[in-house]
Write a protein that holds these residues in place. Structure first.
Motif, short mmCIF file in Angstrom:
data_model
loop_
_atom_site.label_atom_id
_atom_site.label_comp_id
_atom_site.label_asym_id
_atom_site.label_seq_id
_atom_site.Cartn_x
_atom_site.Cartn_y
_atom_site.Cartn_z
N LYS A 138 9.09 2.64 20.86
CA LYS A 138 7.91 3.37 21.35
C LYS A 138 6.76 3.41 20.34
O LYS A 138 5.61 3.48 20.73
N LYS A 139 7.09 3.39 19.04
CA LYS A 139 6.08 3.61 18.01
C LYS A 139 6.04 2.46 17.00
O LYS A 139 7.05 1.82 16.75
N LEU A 140 4.86 2.30 16.42
CA LEU A 140 4.60 1.22 15.48
C LEU A 140 3.78 1.75 14.31
O LEU A 140 2.89 2.57 14.49
N GLY A 141 4.08 1.25 13.11
CA GLY A 141 3.26 1.51 11.93
C GLY A 141 3.35 0.31 11.03
O GLY A 141 4.43 -0.23 10.79
N CYS A 142 2.22 -0.15 10.52
CA CYS A 142 2.18 -1.39 9.73
C CYS A 142 1.30 -1.23 8.51
O CYS A 142 0.48 -0.30 8.44
N ALA A 143 1.43 -2.16 7.59
CA ALA A 143 0.59 -2.19 6.39
C ALA A 143 0.49 -3.62 5.87
O ALA A 143 1.35 -4.46 6.17
N SER A 144 -0.54 -3.84 5.09
CA SER A 144 -0.80 -5.14 4.50
C SER A 144 -1.27 -4.94 3.07
O SER A 144 -2.06 -4.03 2.81
N VAL A 145 -0.78 -5.77 2.15
CA VAL A 145 -1.25 -5.74 0.76
C VAL A 145 -1.51 -7.16 0.28
O VAL A 145 -0.85 -8.10 0.70
N THR A 146 -2.47 -7.27 -0.62
CA THR A 146 -2.69 -8.53 -1.32
C THR A 146 -1.81 -8.49 -2.56
O THR A 146 -1.84 -7.53 -3.33
N CYS A 147 -1.02 -9.51 -2.73
CA CYS A 147 -0.07 -9.55 -3.83
C CYS A 147 -0.77 -9.87 -5.14
O CYS A 147 -1.82 -10.52 -5.16
N TYR A 148 -0.20 -9.39 -6.24
CA TYR A 148 -0.77 -9.63 -7.56
C TYR A 148 -0.74 -11.11 -7.89
O TYR A 148 0.04 -11.88 -7.36
N ASN A 149 -1.61 -11.50 -8.78
CA ASN A 149 -1.68 -12.88 -9.29
C ASN A 149 -1.98 -13.90 -8.20
O ASN A 149 -1.58 -15.06 -8.30
N GLY A 150 -2.64 -13.50 -7.12
CA GLY A 150 -3.04 -14.43 -6.08
C GLY A 150 -1.90 -15.07 -5.33
O GLY A 150 -2.03 -16.17 -4.80
N ARG A 151 -0.75 -14.40 -5.27
CA ARG A 151 0.42 -14.97 -4.62
C ARG A 151 0.37 -14.91 -3.11
O ARG A 151 1.23 -15.45 -2.44
N GLY A 152 -0.59 -14.22 -2.54
CA GLY A 152 -0.71 -14.18 -1.10
C GLY A 152 -0.82 -12.78 -0.56
O GLY A 152 -1.19 -11.83 -1.26
N VAL A 153 -0.49 -12.65 0.72
CA VAL A 153 -0.58 -11.39 1.44
C VAL A 153 0.79 -11.06 2.01
O VAL A 153 1.46 -11.93 2.59
N PHE A 154 1.21 -9.83 1.84
CA PHE A 154 2.47 -9.32 2.40
C PHE A 154 2.13 -8.32 3.49
O PHE A 154 1.34 -7.40 3.27
N ILE A 155 2.71 -8.52 4.68
CA ILE A 155 2.47 -7.64 5.82
C ILE A 155 3.81 -7.17 6.34
O ILE A 155 4.76 -7.96 6.46
N THR A 156 3.89 -5.88 6.65
CA THR A 156 5.12 -5.33 7.22
C THR A 156 4.78 -4.40 8.38
O THR A 156 3.77 -3.69 8.33
N CYS A 157 5.61 -4.44 9.40
CA CYS A 157 5.50 -3.51 10.52
C CYS A 157 6.85 -2.85 10.72
O CYS A 157 7.90 -3.50 10.62
N ASN A 158 6.81 -1.55 11.00
CA ASN A 158 8.02 -0.78 11.27
C ASN A 158 7.98 -0.23 12.68
O ASN A 158 6.91 0.12 13.19
#
Length: 171
Positions: A138-158
């Motif tokens: 029924k419910k969703l919550g997500c976040a996104s961060v830019t990783c240190y040292n230019g390693r990319g983007v990490f995204i998670t949804c719960n």
């Protein structure tokens, strides 16, 4: 009774997803005018609409949990699940500028592997998709961060309640 591959539902859902992703990719300024919650919710709910599932609602508690966990991954960008109490999808993209819709699109693309008649993934990975489609969620919550040292983007949804219980069908 709901028919999984109803041509009308499938076509309408496909068109909704297609239009959403077309608009996202042809209007780079769009993300600035859409809340972060809606950047995640809209593609999730378009995928759910394609199969006749009820839309998810944004949950601040889940978003806070997702942000807390994304912050833990900022240093290494590792695709490691949090093992928390919620359903979870994680994504990593090399470089900069990854948008929420792109992560959700990658998860939804696993639909091609899911066989609803046998409730299997045809030897491929489709658990990200089945979590999105899980009828009890029924419910969703997500976040996104830019990783240190230019390693990319990490995204998670719960997701709450979680899905992907062995032997159960998502819809």
């Amino acid at each position: 009774m709901f028919t999984l591959y109803s041509p009308k539902l499938y076509f309408n859902g496909f068109i909704a997803i297609l239009l959403f992703f077309f608009f996202q990719t042809t209007n780079p300024a769009n993300a600035a005018g859409v809340s972060l919650a809606n950047q995640f919710l809209i593609p999730h709910n378009a995928a759910r609409a394609a199969i006749g599932a009820k839309p998810l609602v944004w949950d601040t508690r889940l978003a806070n949990y997702a942000q807390w966990y994304a912050n833990q991954r900022r240093g290494d960008c590792a695709l490691i699940h949090s093992t928390g109490p919620y359903g979870e999808n994680i994504f990593w993209g090399s470089g900069w500028g990854w948008k929420p819709a792109q992560a959700v699109q990658a998860w939804v693309a696993e639909r091609r592997w899911y066989n609803p008649y046998t409730n299997t993934c045809n030897g491929q990975q489709c658990g990200h998709y089945t979590q999105i489609a899980w009828r009890g969620t029924k419910k969703l919550g997500c976040a996104s961060v830019t990783c240190y040292n230019g390693r990319g983007v990490f995204i998670t949804c719960n997701y709450d309640p979680p899905g992907n219980y062995y032997g159960e069908r998502p819809y």
